[in-house]
Scaffold this motif. Structure first.
Motif, PDB file in Angstrom:
ATOM      1  N   VAL A   1       0.963  -1.139   0.144  1.00  8.24           N
ATOM      2  CA  VAL A   1      -0.107  -0.006  -0.062  1.00  8.24           C
ATOM      3  C   VAL A   1       1.087   1.213   0.061  1.00  8.24           C
ATOM      4  N   LYS A   2       1.876   1.098   0.956  1.00  4.62           N
ATOM      5  CA  LYS A   2       2.975   2.327   0.963  1.00  4.62           C
ATOM      6  C   LYS A   2       3.713   2.630  -0.513  1.00  4.62           C
ATOM      7  N   LEU A   3       3.936   1.420  -1.097  1.00  5.94           N
ATOM      8  CA  LEU A   3       4.589   1.450  -2.269  1.00  5.94           C
ATOM      9  C   LEU A   3       3.985   2.151  -3.261  1.00  5.94           C
ATOM     10  N   ILE A   4       2.651   1.557  -3.663  1.00  5.72           N
ATOM     11  CA  ILE A   4       1.713   2.135  -4.569  1.00  5.72           C
ATOM     12  C   ILE A   4       1.337   3.690  -4.151  1.00  5.72           C
ATOM     13  N   HIS A   5       1.153   3.894  -3.095  1.00 12.44           N
ATOM     14  CA  HIS A   5       1.033   5.461  -2.903  1.00 12.44           C
ATOM     15  C   HIS A   5       2.250   6.164  -3.244  1.00 12.44           C
ATOM     16  N   ILE A   6       3.419   5.806  -3.044  1.00  9.09           N
ATOM     17  CA  ILE A   6       4.583   6.594  -3.498  1.00  9.09           C
ATOM     18  C   ILE A   6       4.382   6.793  -5.066  1.00  9.09           C
ATOM     19  N   HIS A   7       3.965   5.702  -5.773  1.00  8.44           N
ATOM     20  CA  HIS A   7       4.034   5.858  -7.385  1.00  8.44           C
ATOM     21  C   HIS A   7       2.756   6.640  -7.773  1.00  8.44           C
ATOM     22  N   LYS A   8       1.541   6.479  -7.050  1.00  8.74           N
ATOM     23  CA  LYS A   8       0.306   6.954  -7.394  1.00  8.74           C
ATOM     24  C   LYS A   8      -0.062   7.802  -6.033  1.00  8.74           C
ATOM     25  N   PRO A   9       0.169   8.902  -5.712  1.00 11.82           N
ATOM     26  CA  PRO A   9      -0.103   9.533  -4.422  1.00 11.82           C
ATOM     27  C   PRO A   9      -1.482  10.022  -4.169  1.00 11.82           C
ATOM     28  N   GLU A  10      -2.327   9.862  -5.417  1.00 12.32           N
ATOM     29  CA  GLU A  10      -3.618  10.241  -5.378  1.00 12.32           C
ATOM     30  C   GLU A  10      -4.616   8.964  -5.426  1.00 12.32           C
ATOM     31  N   ALA A  11      -4.100   7.865  -5.313  1.00 11.36           N
ATOM     32  CA  ALA A  11      -4.608   6.683  -5.345  1.00 11.36           C
ATOM     33  C   ALA A  11      -5.345   6.563  -4.158  1.00 11.36           C
ATOM     34  N   LYS A  12      -6.397   5.748  -4.206  1.00  9.38           N
ATOM     35  CA  LYS A  12      -7.472   5.471  -2.879  1.00  9.38           C
ATOM     36  C   LYS A  12      -7.283   4.077  -2.769  1.00  9.38           C
ATOM     37  N   PHE A  13      -7.401   3.705  -1.497  1.00  7.81           N
ATOM     38  CA  PHE A  13      -7.255   2.313  -0.939  1.00  7.81           C
ATOM     39  C   PHE A  13      -8.602   1.832  -0.180  1.00  7.81           C
ATOM     40  N   THR A  14      -9.065   0.668  -0.472  1.00 13.90           N
ATOM     41  CA  THR A  14     -10.002  -0.066   0.492  1.00 13.90           C
ATOM     42  C   THR A  14      -9.353  -1.321   0.904  1.00 13.90           C
ATOM     43  N   ILE A  15      -9.228  -1.481   2.283  1.00 16.43           N
ATOM     44  CA  ILE A  15      -8.725  -2.799   2.822  1.00 16.43           C
ATOM     45  C   ILE A  15      -9.585  -3.415   3.647  1.00 16.43           C
ATOM     46  N   PHE A  16      -9.830  -4.707   3.015  1.00 11.10           N
ATOM     47  CA  PHE A  16     -10.554  -5.589   3.981  1.00 11.10           C
ATOM     48  C   PHE A  16     -10.020  -6.349   5.006  1.00 11.10           C
ATOM     49  N   THR A  17     -10.301  -6.524   6.186  1.00 11.46           N
ATOM     50  CA  THR A  17      -9.890  -7.251   7.210  1.00 11.46           C
ATOM     51  C   THR A  17     -11.126  -7.568   8.118  1.00 11.46           C
ATOM     52  N   THR A  18     -10.875  -8.049   9.352  1.00  7.68           N
ATOM     53  CA  THR A  18     -11.720  -8.738  10.542  1.00  7.68           C
ATOM     54  C   THR A  18     -11.547  -7.579  11.530  1.00  7.68           C
ATOM     55  N   PRO A  19     -12.530  -7.770  12.621  1.00 11.11           N
ATOM     56  CA  PRO A  19     -12.516  -6.741  13.820  1.00 11.11           C
ATOM     57  C   PRO A  19     -11.026  -6.887  14.589  1.00 11.11           C
ATOM     58  N   ALA A  20     -10.659  -8.175  14.727  1.00  6.84           N
ATOM     59  CA  ALA A  20      -9.327  -8.258  15.654  1.00  6.84           C
ATOM     60  C   ALA A  20      -8.296  -7.926  14.972  1.00  6.84           C
ATOM     61  N   ASN A  21      -8.254  -7.826  13.571  1.00  5.59           N
ATOM     62  CA  ASN A  21      -6.911  -7.434  12.953  1.00  5.59           C
ATOM     63  C   ASN A  21      -6.896  -5.941  12.617  1.00  5.59           C
ATOM     64  N   GLU A  22      -8.182  -5.346  12.522  1.00  9.17           N
ATOM     65  CA  GLU A  22      -8.226  -3.826  12.117  1.00  9.17           C
ATOM     66  C   GLU A  22      -7.021  -2.750  13.180  1.00  9.17           C
ATOM     67  N   PRO A  23      -6.923  -3.078  14.294  1.00  7.48           N
ATOM     68  CA  PRO A  23      -6.146  -2.095  14.763  1.00  7.48           C
ATOM     69  C   PRO A  23      -4.822  -2.170  14.559  1.00  7.48           C
ATOM     70  N   PHE A  24      -4.294  -3.535  14.288  1.00  9.96           N
ATOM     71  CA  PHE A  24      -2.781  -3.441  13.673  1.00  9.96           C
ATOM     72  C   PHE A  24      -2.711  -2.949  12.442  1.00  9.96           C
ATOM     73  N   ILE A  25      -3.669  -3.452  11.489  1.00  9.48           N
ATOM     74  CA  ILE A  25      -3.600  -2.708  10.109  1.00  9.48           C
ATOM     75  C   ILE A  25      -3.980  -1.312  10.041  1.00  9.48           C
ATOM     76  N   VAL A  26      -4.745  -0.696  10.909  1.00 10.87           N
ATOM     77  CA  VAL A  26      -4.885   0.876  10.904  1.00 10.87           C
ATOM     78  C   VAL A  26      -3.598   1.549  11.585  1.00 10.87           C
ATOM     79  N   SER A  27      -3.023   0.767  12.401  1.00 10.70           N
ATOM     80  CA  SER A  27      -1.812   1.464  12.833  1.00 10.70           C
ATOM     81  C   SER A  27      -0.642   1.399  12.079  1.00 10.70           C
ATOM     82  N   SER A  28      -0.528   0.534  11.168  1.00 10.59           N
ATOM     83  CA  SER A  28       0.460   0.272  10.202  1.00 10.59           C
ATOM     84  C   SER A  28       0.469   1.366   9.134  1.00 10.59           C
TER      85      SER A  28
END
Length: 469
Positions: free
Chosen positions: A26-53
């Motif tokens: 995600v970070k690498l794509i953002h470097i290539h395309k700063p305007e790109a939008k992202f949707t990330i699918f996860t589950t409740p227990a994994n969301e805090p780790f993903i958001v903080s990353s």
């Protein structure tokens, strides 16, 4: 009217070793395309780790969607990642449990496709085979993310897919790989049940679905770079589908920053060792390996007797705590034991780390290479034995810990570990592999910079996907 803006959806498999590289992507794509939008699918227990990353990215560009992970007869409520499994024997039931997410996933996709900026592509882990079917319902190209390197993936495809072990009785008989005559493998380079003469069982059935889904995907993303394994990348693209794109090493997209107010205790410890010109061995065996009580004892004794300074990111089962009682006191001043989650990349990049005793998971291997840290390979499961073979024989950036009976798999005695640590951290062999890994690290860093092989690959792929809209 629908927008032509790039909108990338990602769905990582629920395991730290699978989530981390996709979040780095995600970070690498953002470097290539700063305007790109992202949707990330996860589950409740994994969301805090993903958001903080992903706090370093503009929050308005990222949408997080949580899908409820329903308990099954074998997977209890609240267990939503493989590192929470009480035993790795539940890994296969956990894989099947992910299939229950498909209806919710498709409901979310339907809603997203009705928005002004619909999804351009879906990048999902190879284990989530059912996502390709869901994506196709909404005409979304799916890219399968491969946590393995080209080398191991090609060898598994040739040897297991071609049923080449069906008539091989010995586990240690050398077999020349068809199409790659310079490579010889044994059954023990492969994990069970794949190394059996007639692989069968629920994990085999599930993996067959994953392979079929990958072959029907738009592309295969590999966390590697062309220069590292060009022969195996070319072999895949000449003989198999879909096209593989090397877009790594993804760990280089992650630039950790130390906050003085929240500085881990290992930083000062390593700083002191560096000031004293003491070489430190970093020891870590990943989040999924289950080390037996006997093997854990031998590792402890080997590290203690090696007289080498070491930092050990220790992950053990609760019933193994009594085994390590007294270890920290016995190695005080020379060894540091870390519990819980650590930023491994940050540790490896510290100038005081001079070697990495590792299980040879691919994330750990690439992090070592990128940090110019030689690898001391002690593989345990999955494709790690092939990764170790690649590190030692192909790349020549590490040494292998030998088993007590000389087989590819087996028990490691403390005396062998002590011997090879001394050799590995010493001048003769240590300097040779260190020079090799330093050169390879330079190539790796160049590959993701503008104009490098991985930069060009990712830029080309993203452009193709945008034009497809």
């Amino acid at each position: 009217m629908k927008s032509a803006m790039l909108h990338v959806a990602l769905f990582p498999f629920m395991a730290k070793g699978h989530m981390i590289p996709l979040l780095q992507l995600v970070k690498l794509i953002h470097i290539h395309k700063p305007e790109a939008k992202f949707t990330i699918f996860t589950t409740p227990a994994n969301e805090p780790f993903i958001v903080s990353s992903l706090t370093s990215l503009p929050p308005q560009l990222i949408n997080f969607i949580c899908l409820c992970f329903s308990p099954t007869s074998q997977i209890i409520a609240g267990v939503e990642s493989t590192d929470q499994l009480p035993s790795m024997s539940l890994f296969t039931p956990f894989l099947y449990a992910t299939e229950t997410l498909q209806p919710q996933f498709e409901t979310a996709l339907r809603s997203l496709q009705e928005q002004v900026v619909p999804i351009t592509c879906l990048i999902s882990d190879g284990f989530l085979h059912w996502t390709v079917e869901s994506a196709s319902k909404f005409n979304i190209p799916r890219l399968s993310f491969n946590g393995m390197n080209n080398y191991s993936y090609v060898l598994y495809t040739i040897m297991v897919g071609g049923r080449l072990f069906s008539k091989v009785e010995s586990e240690e008989e050398l077999i020349t790989v068809p199409g790659l005559p310079w490579v010889q493998v044994t059954r023990n380079h492969f994990d069970s049940p794949w190394n059996e003469q007639e692989p069968q069982g629920s994990i085999v059935d599930y993996t067959a679905k994953c392979l079929m889904a990958t072959s029907n995907s738009y592309g295969l993303l590999v966390n590697s770079f062309d220069e590292l394994e060009s022969k195996y990348l070319d072999f895949w693209n000449l003989n198999f589908q879909p096209k593989a794109w090397c877009i790594g090493p993804l760990c280089l997209a992650h630039k950790p920053k130390l906050d003085d107010c929240d500085k881990p205790n290992w930083v000062d410890w390593l700083d002191k060792k560096w000031a004293e010109r003491r070489k430190v061995l970093y020891v870590a065996f990943g989040t999924q390996a289950e080390i037996s009580n006997e093997q854990l004892k031998e590792i402890m004794i080997g590290l203690e007797n090696s007289r080498i300074d070491f930092l050990w990111a220790l992950r053990i089962k609760p019933n193994q705590e009594e085994i390590v009682v007294g270890l920290e006191e016995r190695v005080q001043g020379r060894g540091l034991i870390m519990r819980g989650w650590v930023d491994q990349k940050m540790i490896l990049e510290h100038e005081g780390i001079r070697g990495h005793l590792t299980h040879c998971g691919w994330n750990s291997t690439t992090e070592s290479i990128c940090a110019s840290v030689p690898v001391l390979a002690m593989p345990m499961l999955a494709e790690q034995h092939l990764n170790a073979k690649m590190v030692v024989e192909e790349l020549k950036v590490g040494l292998r810990v030998e088993t007590c009976n000389g087989s590819t798999k087996g028990f490691v005695k403390s005396e062998e570990l002590k011997r090879v640590i001394f050799e590995f951290m010493g001048k003769e062999h240590g300097e040779m592999v260190r020079e090799n890994v330093e050169e390879l690290s330079k190539v790796a860093k160049k590959s993701i910079q503008e104009g490098g092989s991985s930069w060009i690959n990712l830029e080309s792929l993203l452009t193709d996907l945008q034009m497809r809209k």
